[in-house]
Write an enzyme that holds these catalytic residues in place. Structure first.
Site, PDB file in Angstrom:
ATOM      1  N   HIS A 140       9.863   0.435 -13.412  1.00 26.78           N
ATOM      2  CA  HIS A 140       8.721  -0.339 -12.926  1.00 26.78           C
ATOM      3  C   HIS A 140       7.453   0.511 -12.915  1.00 26.78           C
ATOM      4  CE1 HIS A 140      11.358  -3.519 -11.674  1.00 26.78           C
ATOM      5  NE2 HIS A 140      11.974  -2.768 -10.778  1.00 26.78           N
ATOM      6  N   THR A 172       2.832  -3.448  -2.933  1.00 27.19           N
ATOM      7  CA  THR A 172       2.511  -4.379  -4.023  1.00 27.19           C
ATOM      8  C   THR A 172       3.732  -4.686  -4.880  1.00 27.19           C
ATOM      9  OG1 THR A 172       1.842  -2.656  -5.578  1.00 27.19           O
ATOM     10  CG2 THR A 172       0.136  -3.525  -4.093  1.00 27.19           C
ATOM     11  N   THR A 173       4.910  -4.262  -4.409  1.00 27.36           N
ATOM     12  CA  THR A 173       6.155  -4.621  -5.094  1.00 27.36           C
ATOM     13  C   THR A 173       7.115  -5.135  -4.024  1.00 27.36           C
ATOM     14  OG1 THR A 173       6.886  -2.347  -4.826  1.00 27.36           O
ATOM     15  CG2 THR A 173       5.942  -2.930  -6.955  1.00 27.36           C
ATOM     16  N   HIS A 231       0.016   2.197 -11.967  1.00 24.99           N
ATOM     17  CA  HIS A 231       0.082   0.832 -12.493  1.00 24.99           C
ATOM     18  C   HIS A 231      -0.810   0.800 -13.726  1.00 24.99           C
ATOM     19  CE1 HIS A 231       2.045  -0.664  -8.824  1.00 24.99           C
ATOM     20  NE2 HIS A 231       1.349   0.293  -8.239  1.00 24.99           N
ATOM     21  N   HIS A 238      -1.531   5.261  -7.056  1.00 20.92           N
ATOM     22  CA  HIS A 238      -1.279   5.055  -5.625  1.00 20.92           C
ATOM     23  C   HIS A 238      -0.617   6.284  -5.020  1.00 20.92           C
ATOM     24  CE1 HIS A 238      -1.261   0.400  -6.168  1.00 20.92           C
ATOM     25  NE2 HIS A 238      -2.474   0.893  -6.017  1.00 20.92           N
ATOM     26  N   HIS A 242       2.306   7.187  -7.722  1.00 25.45           N
ATOM     27  CA  HIS A 242       2.791   6.483  -8.911  1.00 25.45           C
ATOM     28  C   HIS A 242       1.628   5.697  -9.516  1.00 25.45           C
ATOM     29  CE1 HIS A 242       3.186   3.537  -5.623  1.00 25.45           C
ATOM     30  NE2 HIS A 242       2.704   2.726  -6.547  1.00 25.45           N
TER      31      HIS A 242
HETATM   32 ZN    ZN Z   1       1.654   1.002  -6.388  1.00 27.89          ZN
END
Ligand code: ZN
Ligand code: NAG
Ligand code: NAG
Ligand code: NAG
Ligand code: NAG
Ligand code: ZN
Length: 577
Positions: free
Chosen positions: A89, A224-225, A119, A143, A117
């Protein structure tokens, strides 16, 4: 193990410690639970009310003076990156335990950083940041995830501020360093489902580069996941990290997947704050005809809470032949219009130059108003070097400028006044160039002031060339000084609105028949120094309204009566008309 912690572990983002046993698979695309169906996963919070990410609409952001500088511990250490993991992810860099911390920045206490991590989308063709600013999506977002110090991952998701995430936009530039820390970092990204130890010597500061860490937005949101736990205090830095676009393109190639970001979520009435150093637009995203923005005058009625599409709007064209005489329109009583220290400061609103008065000092009554009104401020509308810019027209003639003296009914709060048909009274003075040959100055009522009061006033504009800046007025300038000898007995009267959004239909308008005369060069200072021009709203339909006029019998000058009235109330206001 509780269901929630099981889901959380599946879900991701926090730790790499617990292996996921089972549970629903979620994804960004190509599975049953894509973002629009995350809320259907049993036991998650993805359908709740404080979800992330969001689109940060800067016009609605409020400055919070408490959002002071952050303190970062070991952000410059080159020995805190433990490993990088690709979980399918995202790619996540796991940090050494209990080494890296953040506090300050309006956070409640100290947070321990556990990982960061990313996005992303598909290169810059399809940007993939999670947050947006005014509808703009950056190519990527980083993030940095931290837990309130002392809390386990599990406990952090029970605390509404248990997790703090620092979000950085990543912007793709055409030039820039191809061999620096970002190159080193991206080169070590592992493939899907792999984890690698990192032996590069890079610090978090090396990745953040020269982003200004005092400029940031703050709101309360969620992971956000899935499970989208609503336990995150978000910080989104305003300035992006700029890295070379070829490095940005490497991310999906190295990781093996694309488009790993969640769409923005509804704000649901939440407030978004900005640190004091963050530049915000002057007011809302509305503007006048000549400026670029989303809401030009013809679209003001689409703004939230707007009354701009109503049937009693201002300004109007005053057809003098159609006006109706009204003998109740008597002389005004002006209180403290001669106070040379009533103007507190002058501010550049981005739409006008506004002179804010001391509270509960200046007043106006009489003039058929029926109430005592407190004078809040006055401001100006202007055109450009070669076009006129009054708001009201008289027999279709537009004047060079217009001055609005804004007054609020003294017995009402500003909030209430904005909802009351006569809650506000505006005195509008048309402004024309002083005829150089006609020695008008002899008629001026204040011969003691040897310097033109308009010269004094306009001299302050150069100090407020930056939008939202203000300057304190130290010269003695009264409203009487500025109005000079203009006839204040003959005027037009109609019911109308504010002439800027939200265009509240709360204004009793007075437009004086005689214009105030100002030196042409001084008038030019407004567009020249403020940096914008043609700041007037087009005239609006009359819709059966009647415009009244003072009777010619009352045209004889009436002596000014100064009436001192007790000040009963204190309001704070910041009203631009
Ligand atoms: Zn994130
Ligand atoms: C983190 O900061 C502390 C305090 O300055 C220091 O003692 C420690 O060595 C640092 N850790 C790393 C890994 O740099
Ligand atoms: C992002 O990168 C583009 C292209 O180099 C540049 O024009 C733009 O100014 C950058 N944006 C910011 C906010 O730095
Ligand atoms: C306007 O803002 C710039 C940048 O913040 C600053 O350098 C300058 O002094 C300001 N000018 C005025 C007149 O305030
Ligand atoms: C304004 O509206 C009020 C009713 O709200 C009415 O009594 C008054 O006569 C109107 N005044 C003008 C000038 O039309
Ligand atoms: Zn105005």
């Amino acid at each position: 193990m509780h269901l929630s912690s099981l889901l959380l572990c599946c879900a991701l983002s926090l730790g790499a410690l617990v292996k996921c046993a089972a549970g629903s698979e979620w994804c960004y695309n190509g599975c049953e639970y894509t973002p629009s169906h995350w809320a259907d996963i049993p036991g998650v919070f993805c359908g709740e009310n404080r979800q992330s990410p969001i689109d940060i609409v800067t016009a609605n952001v409020q400055t919070d003076p408490q959002l002071l500088n952050f303190n970062f511990l070991n952000f410059s250490s080159q020995h805190v990156f433990k490993s990088i993991k690709n979980n399918g992810h995202t790619v996540k860099c796991i940090l050494e335990d209990n080494e890296v911390e953040v506090s300050g920045g309006g956070l409640d206490g100290t947070y321990s950083i556990i990982q960061f991590h990313f996005h992303w989308g598909i290169t810059e063709l399809h940007p993939g940041s999670e947050h947006m600013i005014d509808g703009h999506r950056y190519p990527m977002e980083m993030h940095i995830v931290s837990l309130k110090k002392g809390l386990s991952e599990q406990n952090a998701t029970d605390d509404s501020e248990g997790i703090a995430v620092l979000g950085f936009f990543i912007n793709a530039t055409d030039d820039g360093d191809m061999s620096g820390p970002w190159n080193e970092f991206i080169s070590s990204l592992p493939q899907k489902d792999k984890e690698v130890d990192i032996n590069a010597t890079i610090s978090i500061d090396d990745l953040i580069g020269n982003v200004n860490l005092t400029k940031f937005y703050r709101y309360k949101g969620s992971l956000t996941t899935p499970s989208c736990n609503e336990t995150v205090v978000w910080t989104v830095f305003q300035e992006p990290i700029n890295i070379h676009k070829q490095l940005v393109q490497m991310f999906p190639i190295m990781a093996g997947f694309i488009n790993v970001y969640r769409p923005t979520q509804p704000l649901n009435g939440r407030d978004v704050f900005a640190s004091p150093g963050t530049p915000l637009p002057p007011s809302h995203s509305w503007c006048y005809e000549d400026e670029p923005c989303e809401y030009k005058p013809s679209h003001w009625h689409l703004l939230p809470h707007s009354e701009c599409g109503g049937k009693s709007q201002s300004p109007i064209n005053i057809e003098t032949r159609e006006t109706v005489s009204d003998e109740h329109l008597d002389a005004f009583t002006y209180t403290k219009f001669d106070d040379k220290h009533a103007i507190m400061h002058i501010t550049n609103t981005g739409h006008s130059v506004k002179c804010v008065l001391k509270e509960d000092t200046v007043e106006v009554s009489g003039g058929g108003l029926g109430y005592v009104y407190s004078t809040l401020q006055f401001h100006f509308h202007w055109g450009s070097e070669n076009s006129d810019g009054s708001e009201h027209k008289v027999d279709s003639k537009r004047y060079p400028m217009e001055m609005h003296i804004v007054n609020k009914r003294k017995d009402l709060t500003l909030e209430k006044a904005l909802e009351t048909p006569n809650g506000l009274a505006v005195l509008g003075f048309l402004i024309e160039a002083k005829d150089a040959h006609n020695s008008n100055s002899e008629r001026e009522t204040h011969p003691t002031s040897d310097i033109d009061p308009w010269k004094k006033l306009t001299s302050y504009i150069s100090a407020i060339r930056n939008i939202s800046s203000e300057v304190h007025v130290t010269d003695g300038i009264s409203i009487d000084d500025l109005l000079g000898s203009v006839n204040r007995v003959e005027y037009y009267r109609y019911n109308g609105s504010l002439t800027t959004p939200s265009c509240n239909e709360a204004v009793v308008w007075t437009v004086f028949k005689e214009s105030v005369k100002v030196d042409e060069n001084l008038m030019m200072m407004f567009p020249t120094l403020a940096g914008y021009h043609n700041v007037y709203r087009p005239t609006q339909s009359l819709h059966n309204r009647i415009i009244y006029t003072t009777t010619s019998a009352s045209s004889a000058p009436v002596p000014t009566i100064l009436l001192l009235l007790a000040c009963l109330c204190a309001f704070s206001y910041n009203l631009h008309l």
